[in-house]
Design an enzyme around this catalytic site. Structure first.
Site, PDB file in Angstrom:
ATOM      1  N   HIS A 131       2.705  88.897  28.690  1.00 26.74           N
ATOM      2  CA  HIS A 131       2.266  87.561  29.079  1.00 26.74           C
ATOM      3  C   HIS A 131       0.884  87.600  29.729  1.00 26.74           C
ATOM      4  O   HIS A 131       0.025  86.782  29.416  1.00 26.74           O
ATOM      5  CB  HIS A 131       3.272  86.932  30.042  1.00 26.74           C
ATOM      6  N   ASP A 190      10.065  63.381  19.400  1.00 24.79           N
ATOM      7  CA  ASP A 190      10.125  63.054  20.825  1.00 24.79           C
ATOM      8  C   ASP A 190      10.670  64.246  21.606  1.00 24.79           C
ATOM      9  O   ASP A 190      11.884  64.452  21.683  1.00 24.79           O
ATOM     10  CB  ASP A 190      11.013  61.827  21.022  1.00 24.79           C
ATOM     11  N   LYS A 209      14.347  77.278  29.625  1.00 26.62           N
ATOM     12  CA  LYS A 209      12.959  76.820  29.603  1.00 26.62           C
ATOM     13  C   LYS A 209      12.186  77.595  28.544  1.00 26.62           C
ATOM     14  O   LYS A 209      11.371  77.031  27.798  1.00 26.62           O
ATOM     15  CB  LYS A 209      12.320  77.001  30.981  1.00 26.62           C
ATOM     16  N   GLU A 230       0.713  76.855  26.616  1.00 31.62           N
ATOM     17  CA  GLU A 230       1.107  78.045  27.377  1.00 31.62           C
ATOM     18  C   GLU A 230       0.807  79.334  26.614  1.00 31.62           C
ATOM     19  O   GLU A 230       1.197  79.482  25.441  1.00 31.62           O
ATOM     20  CB  GLU A 230       2.593  77.980  27.731  1.00 31.62           C
TER      21      GLU A 230
END
Length: 449
Positions: free
Chosen positions: A393, A296, A280, A85
């Site tokens: 962004h 993990d 998130k 991302e």
């Protein structure tokens, strides 16, 4: 209509690729070449990758970047991050530099215990089972001595055992709940092996008890498995400074920034819709380091989101306080991590990442990962409460747009310079690209039609 294939796992890698390309791709040669293009040039390294999972055909690349200038407990780190991302690594690095001059990140380990359960069905007298379990504990520990020997030598092992009555949730449902300390390993295999032995000991010993009825002796063990929810394996990372040091935020005063920032965190604490996106962003910073260090990330994600819901409503993993002129921002998050075992000595890039971090132990890695998540959240909230999230962004996303358009290096340089003082949008980037190429843009073509 395609037919199922039998014995696929027994085919060679070449045969699997040939079947796949023939069945699903019009140009099978291109499909085969693409898969082989991503093979490692060293056959030994590729064989290592092939054996990580089943039915391996090729490797799937992810960008591997670093965020420098993380000062954590007085030590300077450059943190490895594997993520696709845009803006995540840049945001983490920007926050790291921001807090480098304000004391850096302070971390503390709250607890490192992990939990596992033997889930079983018992139909009988509850008091009788509870008394039996207290007498059973020494046998449970004795029967796992061989399994726990190495872990005990490193300072870990079985911390506690208790019987849990879950009959209010499900008829005749009971658990043996075990707490473990696994030191620098994540410990999943160790925990599951101990739990399976517990179940065998439980069934063997209850059958030998004369005061249990036959129906009571017929315990049904449903499953033995660790839990990825680890509310007793928690780390805290915090940054703080006097409010006056919160400068350089789009022209607003430090006091206004502190107030807006605190309110933004509070909204995530009380509003699940916002909390989901808020967390998130935190996981962007956490997962990237988890992946880079061979841990993990699915287990960590599951634990963190369950932890965020532990009070009955999904809420923020970070918190903020402005009191007596001091700005404090912190995260408490469950992180069951390992720096030994698993991929830590097998995957070359995982080994590289841990070397880059100066071979941290599990507790140090917990602090590093938590700090990365906190840094990511600070960067996002700083942007949201000042310039807006899209400005930074979309500038990072600009190169992705230009790559999709197959722009040349010269065109990329021209367009990036053009947008230095402008807001980036997909349509604006496409229009500028078409202008440089001397071709009609989609908007122009649409107007003509």
């Amino acid at each position: 209509m395609r037919k199922p294939i039998k014995g696929f796992s027994k085919l060679s890698k070449e045969a699997k690729i040939e079947w796949l390309s023939d069945q699903f791709f019009d140009n099978s040669e291109d499909a085969i070449n693409l898969l082989k293009h991503y093979w490692h040039e060293d056959p030994k390294v590729q064989k290592l990758h092939d054996e990580f999972i089943e039915n391996t055909l090729s490797n799937y690349y992810m960008p591997f970047g670093v965020a420098p200038n993380f000062k954590i407990n007085g030590e300077l780190y450059t943190i490895p991050m594997a993520i696709e991302e845009s803006s995540v690594v840049a945001a983490a690095a920007k926050s790291a530099t921001y807090w480098l001059e304000r004391g850096g990140f302070k971390t503390s380990i709250i607890s490192t215990k992990k939990v596992g359960h033997v889930h079983f069905i018992y139909q009988g007298d509850a008091q009788k089972l509870q008394s039996f379990f207290e007498a059973l504990k020494p046998a449970l520990l004795k029967d796992t001595e061989e399994l726990t020997a190495n872990m005990r030598a490193r300072g870990g092992g079985i911390i506690d055992l208790k019987l849990v009555d879950k009959r209010t949730a499900m008829e005749d449902y009971w658990q043996i709940e075990a707490l473990f300390e696994t030191c620098d390993s994540m410990g999943a295999n160790f925990i599951n092996s101990c739990l399976e032995q517990f179940s065998q000991t439980l069934q063997r010993e209850i059958k030998a008890q004369d005061h249990f009825k036959e129906a009571e002796k017929a315990i049904q063990v449903v499953m033995c498995i660790l839990s990825n929810y680890t509310p007793e394996c928690v780390v805290r990372s915090e940054v703080s400074c006097i409010v006056e040091e919160l400068n350089g935020d789009a022209g607003i005063s430090p006091e206004e920034f502190a107030q807006k920032f605190q309110r933004a965190v509070r909204i995530a604490e009380v509003e699940p819709y916002r909390a989901t996106t808020h967390n998130k962003g935190i996981m962007n910073g956490i997962d990237a380091v988890i992946i880079a260090t061979g841990n993990d990330f699915r287990a960590v994600e599951a634990a963190c989101h369950t932890y965020a819901s532990r009070k009955g409503q999904y809420s923020s993993l970070t918190h903020c306080e402005v009191k007596d002129g001091i700005f404090r921002f912190w995260i408490e998050v469950p992180l069951a991590l390992g720096t030994v075992g698993g991929l830590t000595r097998l995957h070359p890039m995982v080994k590289f990442s841990l070397d880059l971090l100066q071979q941290p132990n599990a507790e140090e890695l917990m602090g590093i990962v938590a700090s990365s998540g906190l840094a990511q959240n600070f960067a996002a909230l700083r942007a949201l409460t000042t310039t807006g999230i899209q400005k930074g962004h979309m500038k990072m996303h600009l190169l992705n747009i230009l790559n999709q358009l197959e722009a040349t290096d010269a065109e990329k340089e021209t367009i990036v310079n053009y947008f230095k003082d402008k807001v980036v949008s997909h349509s604006a980037a496409v229009n500028k690209f078409c202008e440089i190429r001397g071709i009609k843009s989609p908007s122009e073509i649409k107007k003509e039609n």
